[in-house]
Design a protein around this motif. Structure first.
Motif, PDB file in Angstrom:
ATOM      1  N   PHE A   1       2.954   7.062   3.569  1.00  0.00           N
ATOM      2  CA  PHE A   1       1.780   6.878   2.877  1.00  0.00           C
ATOM      3  C   PHE A   1       0.867   8.184   2.872  1.00  0.00           C
ATOM      4  O   PHE A   1       0.254   8.688   1.911  1.00  0.00           O
ATOM      5  CB  PHE A   1       0.959   5.736   3.551  1.00  0.00           C
ATOM      6  CG  PHE A   1      -0.383   5.365   3.033  1.00  0.00           C
ATOM      7  CD1 PHE A   1      -0.477   4.375   1.974  1.00  0.00           C
ATOM      8  CD2 PHE A   1      -1.593   5.770   3.451  1.00  0.00           C
ATOM      9  CE1 PHE A   1      -1.706   4.257   1.554  1.00  0.00           C
ATOM     10  CE2 PHE A   1      -2.869   5.871   2.851  1.00  0.00           C
ATOM     11  CZ  PHE A   1      -2.922   4.853   1.862  1.00  0.00           C
ATOM     12  N   THR A   2       0.816   8.672   4.131  1.00  0.00           N
ATOM     13  CA  THR A   2       0.219   9.694   4.348  1.00  0.00           C
ATOM     14  C   THR A   2       0.650  10.949   3.785  1.00  0.00           C
ATOM     15  O   THR A   2      -0.119  11.911   3.159  1.00  0.00           O
ATOM     16  CB  THR A   2      -0.017  10.128   5.914  1.00  0.00           C
ATOM     17  OG1 THR A   2      -0.362   9.077   6.800  1.00  0.00           O
ATOM     18  CG2 THR A   2      -0.903  11.063   6.335  1.00  0.00           C
TER      19      THR A   2
ATOM     20  N   PHE B   1      -7.011   3.519   5.250  1.00  0.00           N
ATOM     21  CA  PHE B   1      -5.878   2.872   5.940  1.00  0.00           C
ATOM     22  C   PHE B   1      -5.676   3.539   7.475  1.00  0.00           C
ATOM     23  O   PHE B   1      -5.194   2.708   8.197  1.00  0.00           O
ATOM     24  CB  PHE B   1      -4.690   3.603   4.930  1.00  0.00           C
ATOM     25  CG  PHE B   1      -3.206   3.131   5.295  1.00  0.00           C
ATOM     26  CD1 PHE B   1      -2.683   1.861   4.691  1.00  0.00           C
ATOM     27  CD2 PHE B   1      -2.454   4.028   6.181  1.00  0.00           C
ATOM     28  CE1 PHE B   1      -1.577   1.480   5.040  1.00  0.00           C
ATOM     29  CE2 PHE B   1      -1.141   3.466   6.509  1.00  0.00           C
ATOM     30  CZ  PHE B   1      -0.734   2.289   6.020  1.00  0.00           C
TER      31      PHE B   1
ATOM     32  N   LEU C   1       0.646  -1.157  -0.077  1.00  0.00           N
ATOM     33  CA  LEU C   1      -0.044   0.118  -0.055  1.00  0.00           C
ATOM     34  C   LEU C   1       0.847   1.058   0.063  1.00  0.00           C
ATOM     35  O   LEU C   1       0.670   2.347  -0.633  1.00  0.00           O
ATOM     36  CB  LEU C   1      -0.900  -0.070   1.276  1.00  0.00           C
ATOM     37  CG  LEU C   1      -2.197  -0.958   1.182  1.00  0.00           C
ATOM     38  CD1 LEU C   1      -3.051  -1.196   2.619  1.00  0.00           C
ATOM     39  CD2 LEU C   1      -3.159  -0.452   0.282  1.00  0.00           C
ATOM     40  N   THR C   2       1.981   1.188   0.579  1.00  0.00           N
ATOM     41  CA  THR C   2       3.075   2.312   0.631  1.00  0.00           C
ATOM     42  C   THR C   2       3.658   2.570  -0.484  1.00  0.00           C
ATOM     43  O   THR C   2       3.842   3.547  -1.026  1.00  0.00           O
ATOM     44  CB  THR C   2       3.922   2.072   2.076  1.00  0.00           C
ATOM     45  OG1 THR C   2       3.307   1.940   2.993  1.00  0.00           O
ATOM     46  CG2 THR C   2       4.880   3.430   1.997  1.00  0.00           C
TER      47      THR C   2
ATOM     48  N   CYS D   1       2.444  11.093   1.027  1.00  0.00           N
ATOM     49  CA  CYS D   1       2.422  11.100  -0.462  1.00  0.00           C
ATOM     50  C   CYS D   1       1.048  11.321  -0.870  1.00  0.00           C
ATOM     51  O   CYS D   1       0.879  12.227  -1.588  1.00  0.00           O
ATOM     52  CB  CYS D   1       2.673   9.578  -0.795  1.00  0.00           C
ATOM     53  SG  CYS D   1       4.511   9.260  -0.958  1.00  0.00           S
ATOM     54  N   TYR D   2      -0.114  11.000  -0.090  1.00  0.00           N
ATOM     55  CA  TYR D   2      -1.340  11.500  -0.874  1.00  0.00           C
ATOM     56  C   TYR D   2      -1.583  12.699  -0.304  1.00  0.00           C
ATOM     57  O   TYR D   2      -2.365  13.472  -0.897  1.00  0.00           O
ATOM     58  CB  TYR D   2      -2.400  10.253   0.144  1.00  0.00           C
ATOM     59  CG  TYR D   2      -2.574   9.011  -0.942  1.00  0.00           C
ATOM     60  CD1 TYR D   2      -3.040   9.200  -2.106  1.00  0.00           C
ATOM     61  CD2 TYR D   2      -1.997   8.091  -0.371  1.00  0.00           C
ATOM     62  CE1 TYR D   2      -3.035   8.038  -2.820  1.00  0.00           C
ATOM     63  CE2 TYR D   2      -2.050   6.739  -1.148  1.00  0.00           C
ATOM     64  CZ  TYR D   2      -2.608   6.911  -2.365  1.00  0.00           C
ATOM     65  OH  TYR D   2      -2.703   5.576  -3.111  1.00  0.00           O
TER      66      TYR D   2
ATOM     67  N   SER E   1       1.270   4.413  -2.825  1.00  0.00           N
ATOM     68  CA  SER E   1       1.453   5.728  -2.673  1.00  0.00           C
ATOM     69  C   SER E   1       2.730   6.598  -3.296  1.00  0.00           C
ATOM     70  O   SER E   1       2.535   7.504  -3.711  1.00  0.00           O
ATOM     71  CB  SER E   1       1.156   5.882  -1.134  1.00  0.00           C
ATOM     72  OG  SER E   1       2.402   5.735  -0.596  1.00  0.00           O
TER      73      SER E   1
END
Length: 314
Positions: free
Chosen positions: A197-198, A236, A111-112, A200-201, A115
């Protein structure tokens, strides 16, 4: 002392029944829907994608990870449905614990990686071309499987209570191993991936919001893109962070008290509930494919549109 009596002692007498009533229905539902959803996604990626892309490769690996994850759940259902009595091999029990955490953290890393690829595709489309190499992404995916698999090996050395499985041993050495493993998992398996992840989005959303779009196009494409990012972040963030926080507090309480049953009842039940939420993620990941990948949405729509035709032909 009888093992069943152990469960009734301590500060949480009904924790055994709470686990059974919570885990059994959750695991059954997640297994059925998670297995069917991810099997369908695997079919879409492997059969309907004419050309491999960096996104499809990562999503195939994530789907395989989720499938393997849900395949460990029937054994957990069997254990809790049998009122927490394990009659199978202890080696099989230990392997199932290892497999669950292996696939959980592989899922987090895939998932990471998605992203990061999304970040380069939207924020740095030209610069990101050199990173969007199919062979390089395949190597990264293999590296994720190998590194997480090796890091999780200590789980294979942790024992269980007699005739029980998926229960933390009362041996101080085993508790210390689990605490050490949790510290490693907290940093490498959660904090770092969660941060990447956070960020990047958030940067993707910022890029979309600050770009100079055609006013008419903004109302449709940009708003939909932002909505998708919000859905992805909510799925997530509501899963893994809460689980890791509660698990860390729960394990921190065990060592000084030297027995799992002496941990506060609220914390024991919170650990059960948050694990259930984390286990639900394989059912939610297909939503990420649908919201994040336009090509995947098109393939799914075309598949369902073709179903009536296939039915008529048969």
């Amino acid at each position: 002392m009888n093992d069943k009596n152990i469960l009734k002692n301590g500060s949480c007498e009904n924790i055994g029944n709470f686990k059974i009533n919570t885990y059994v229905p959750t695991y059954i539902i997640v297994f059925i829907f998670g297995f069917l959803e991810n099997l369908f996604c695997l079919y879409v990626f492997l059969k309907l994608y004419k050309k491999k892309t960096v996104f499809s490769i990562v999503m195939v690996n994530l789907t395989i990870s989720d499938l393997l994850f849900v395949c460990t759940l029937p054994w957990r259902v069997y254990y809790y449905y049998s009122k927490q009595v394990w009659i199978l091999s202890n080696y099989w029990c230990v392997f199932l614990t290892y497999a669950l955490y292996l696939n959980m953290y592989c899922s987090i890393y895939f998932l990471t990686l998605l992203s990061i690829l999304r970040y380069f595709a939207i924020v740095h489309p030209v610069k990101g071309l050199k990173y969007k190499n199919v062979k390089n992404v395949q190597i990264i995916c293999i590296a994720i499987w190998v590194s997480v698999g090796l890091t999780a090996i200590p789980f294979l050395g942790i024992g269980n209570k007699k005739k029980q499985c998926f229960e933390l041993s009362d041996k101080i050495m085993d508790i210390k191993i689990v605490l050490t493993m949790n510290s490693v998992a907290l940093v490498l398996g959660f904090i770092i991936p969660f941060f990447i992840f956070t960020v990047c989005y958030i940067l993707v959303a910022k890029s979309l919001l600050t770009s100079k779009p055609n006013r008419h196009k903004w109302n449709n494409s940009k708003k939909k893109a932002i909505a998708r990012i919000i859905v992805i972040l909510v799925i997530f963030i509501t899963g893994f962070p809460i689980y890791h926080i509660v698990r860390t507090i729960y394990l921190a309480e065990i060592l000084p008290k030297k027995n799992v049953s002496n941990v506060s009842c609220t914390m024991q039940k919170a650990a059960v509930a948050t694990l259930c939420r984390a286990v639900v993620n394989p059912c939610l990941d297909p939503l990420l494919y649908y919201f994040a990948a336009e090509t995947f949405r098109d393939k799914v729509r075309s598949t369902f549109k073709g179903c009536p035709t296939l039915m008529q032909q048969t």
